[in-house]
Enzyme design. Structure first.
Site, PDB file in Angstrom:
ATOM      1  N   TYR A 140       1.022  -1.410  -0.402  1.00 12.92           N
ATOM      2  CA  TYR A 140      -0.138   0.083  -0.307  1.00 12.92           C
ATOM      3  C   TYR A 140       1.570   1.245  -0.234  1.00 12.92           C
ATOM      4  CZ  TYR A 140      -4.976  -2.745   1.086  1.00 12.92           C
ATOM      5  OH  TYR A 140      -5.570  -2.925   1.000  1.00 12.92           O
ATOM      6  N   LYS A 188       3.666 -15.659   2.067  1.00 15.58           N
ATOM      7  CA  LYS A 188       3.330 -16.290   1.588  1.00 15.58           C
ATOM      8  C   LYS A 188       5.284 -16.492   1.073  1.00 15.58           C
ATOM      9  CE  LYS A 188       2.123 -17.817  -2.682  1.00 15.58           C
ATOM     10  NZ  LYS A 188       0.614 -18.880  -2.786  1.00 15.58           N
ATOM     11  N   ASP A 220      -2.579 -17.924   0.496  1.00 14.53           N
ATOM     12  CA  ASP A 220      -3.987 -18.744  -0.209  1.00 14.53           C
ATOM     13  C   ASP A 220      -5.011 -20.154   0.632  1.00 14.53           C
ATOM     14  OD1 ASP A 220      -1.550 -20.119  -0.346  1.00 14.53           O
ATOM     15  OD2 ASP A 220      -0.980 -21.263  -2.277  1.00 14.53           O
ATOM     16  N   ASP A 244      -6.360  -7.281   4.794  1.00 10.66           N
ATOM     17  CA  ASP A 244      -7.724  -6.820   3.527  1.00 10.66           C
ATOM     18  C   ASP A 244      -8.226  -7.530   3.354  1.00 10.66           C
ATOM     19  OD1 ASP A 244      -8.967  -3.853   2.572  1.00 10.66           O
ATOM     20  OD2 ASP A 244      -8.330  -4.594   0.351  1.00 10.66           O
ATOM     21  N   ASP A 248     -12.245  -9.619   4.825  1.00 13.14           N
ATOM     22  CA  ASP A 248     -13.467  -9.540   3.607  1.00 13.14           C
ATOM     23  C   ASP A 248     -14.284 -10.513   3.802  1.00 13.14           C
ATOM     24  OD1 ASP A 248     -13.055  -6.646   3.850  1.00 13.14           O
ATOM     25  OD2 ASP A 248     -14.150  -6.593   1.144  1.00 13.14           O
TER      26      ASP A 248
HETATM   27  C1  LIG Z   1     -10.241   1.903   0.941  1.00 14.52           C
HETATM   28  C2  LIG Z   1      -9.567   0.971   1.236  1.00 14.52           C
HETATM   29  C3  LIG Z   1      -8.219   1.758   0.667  1.00 14.52           C
HETATM   30  C4  LIG Z   1      -9.229   0.431   2.796  1.00 14.52           C
HETATM   31  C5  LIG Z   1      -7.898  -0.985   2.285  1.00 14.52           C
HETATM   32  O1  LIG Z   1      -7.473  -1.075   1.429  1.00 14.52           O
HETATM   33  O2  LIG Z   1      -7.372  -0.299   3.102  1.00 14.52           O
HETATM   34  C6  LIG Z   1     -10.595  -0.501   2.607  1.00 14.52           C
HETATM   35  O3  LIG Z   1     -10.569  -1.870   1.814  1.00 14.52           O
HETATM   36  C7  LIG Z   1     -10.455  -0.663   3.830  1.00 14.52           C
HETATM   37  O4  LIG Z   1     -10.802  -2.757   4.319  1.00 14.52           O
HETATM   38  O5  LIG Z   1     -10.455  -0.571   5.167  1.00 14.52           O
HETATM   39 MG   LIG Z   2     -10.852  -3.642   2.458  1.00 12.49          MG
END
Ligand SMILES: CC(C)[C@H](C(=O)O)[C@@H](O)C(=O)O
Ligand SMILES: [Mg+2]
Ligand SMILES: NC(=O)c1ccc[n+]([C@@H]2O[C@H](COP(=O)([O-])OP(=O)(O)OC[C@H]3O[C@@H](n4cnc5c(N)ncnc54)[C@H](O)[C@@H]3O)[C@@H](O)[C@H]2O)c1
Length: 353
Positions: A140, A188, A220, A244, A248
């Site tokens: 990032y 990884k 993975d 990240d 999710d």
């Molecule tokens: C919007 C994006 C930059 C952010 C990230 O990748 O950190 C989001 O996905 C999160 O999880 O807070």
């Molecule tokens: Mg995110």
């Protein structure tokens, strides 16, 4: 308590509004004086100032005892890859400038929502794991990044220093010590030099925490095992991008992205944010689930103020709202879903009962 509010974009202002109702109710019930100071971030800040994380917003965060963040992001930037200034830059600048190197993202199930997950009940019931996602390093932020002169080649660089890994890993060991004493390092290392440094660094720290069992797993494989057998995990530490993506994925275990809170911890002020984004399709419709942000406020009472009863008061009313079906459409049964604002009002009223 002086709390900075950064509602941001899309559903951000709506979920923050509900959270403020809940935090005010907690303040009233437990006798705390709580003041709020609002500041712009993301697309809203670009519109107002041209900068997605203005200096004034940074100052307000620095002076606060804690920050509550909604979400940023707007389709007009998502659909324009050539945009020079982007809302996401504001989020990243904020995390970096506030030194928020660890994003604590718990994954747990709610008893009354087990059936909302597409995963089998017996696999997920009782899941209780926490990711510590490194938040201010990795791909990032690594340099160089960009394109060649012709614009035909693009590159990002993944960079980690031993120091960055060590501080995150130590936090992971400490979390594990207070929980089930199992730490999983997700990397990884079979391919990436950065991951090998992660593995080596964590291995070197192991003797300092003899009570913690450490496992090393490739990202993975974790992506698969996480939804196959989530109860196998306790504390997971990982780099920015892997964290990240995996968090999710992990939200599917609980039933909705709209349920998962987080705490961003580091060297300075602590920040609390849902893991979801600005969900633009729902903006202004009063349908977004405010619970991820409300539960982030519970984390705020626990992590920023060490007020466990206040945190529990919030998680208790959230559980009650789920059990009684006072919920938004993403998790509602056939019965009429509640609006975002109705959930906020209901939670605040319950706290004061
Ligand atoms: C919007 C994006 C930059 C952010 C990230 O990748 O950190 C989001 O996905 C999160 O999880 O807070
Ligand atoms: Mg995110
Ligand atoms: N921390 C952040 O501010 C953050 C995080 C992720 C994405 N974003 C930004 O948000 C924008 C939209 O991104 P996206 O669509 O990939 O991710 P998103 O998290 O906004 O939405 C993905 C899906 O998750 C569900 N969802 C998310 N929040 C919900 C809520 N509160 N209630 C009910 N359902 C919810 C919806 O089904 C939605 O379609 C982009 O601009 C992105 O950059 C910001």
């Amino acid at each position: 308590m002086n709390i900075a509010l950064l509602p941001g974009d899309g559903i951000g202002p709506e979920v923050i509004e509900q959270t403020v109702k809940v935090v005010k109710a907690v303040g009233k019930k437990f006798g705390h004086t709580i003041t709020f100071k609002e500041a712009v971030v993301g697309a809203a800040a670009i519109d107002a100032t041209g900068n997605p994380y203005p200096d004034e917003t940074h100052e307000i965060c620095l002076q606060a005892d804690a920050v509550l963040f909604g979400a940023i992001g707007d389709p007009k930037y998502d659909n324009d890859p050539k945009a020079k200034v982007r809302p996401e830059q504001g989020l990243l600048a904020m995390r970096k400038k506030l030194g928020l190197f660890s994003n604590v993202r718990p994954t747990f199930t709610f008893p009354s929502l087990i059936h909302k997950s597409p995963l089998k009940k017996e696999r997920i019931e009782g899941t209780d794991l926490v990711f510590l996602r490194e938040l201010t390093g990795g791909i990032y932020f690594g340099e160089p990044r960009g394109r060649n002169e012709q614009g035909t080649k693009a590159f990002d660089t993944n960079v980690y220093t031993k120091e960055e890994i060590t501080r995150l890993a130590r936090m992971g060991f400490e979390f594990a010590q207070k929980r089930r004493k199992l730490l999983t390092c997700v990397d990884k290392a079979n391919v990436l030099a950065t991951s090998r440094l992660w593995r080596e660094t964590v291995q070197e720290l192991e003797p300092e925490y003899p009570d913690v069992k450490v496992e090393y797993e490739f990202v993975d494989a974790v992506a698969m095992r996480l939804i196959q057998w989530p109860k196998a995990y306790d504390v997971l530490i990982t780099e920015n991008l892997f964290g990240d993506i995996l968090t999710d994925e992990a939200s599917v275990i609980s039933g909705s992205m709209g349920l998962m809170p987080s705490a961003s911890l580091g060297t300075d002020v602590k920040l609390f944010e849902p893991i979801h984004g600005s969900y633009p399709q729902a903006a202004g419709k009063d349908i977004a689930n405010p619970l991820a942000t409300v539960l982030s406020a519970a984390m705020m009472f626990e992590y920023a103020f060490d007020l466990k009863d206040e945190a529990k008061a919030i998680s208790d009313v959230v559980n009650l709202s789920l059990a009684e079906g006072v919920v938004t459409e993403d998790i509602a049964e056939e019965s009429k879903p509640s609006k975002t604002s109705e959930v906020g009002d209901w939670l605040a009223a319950q706290i004061l009962k």
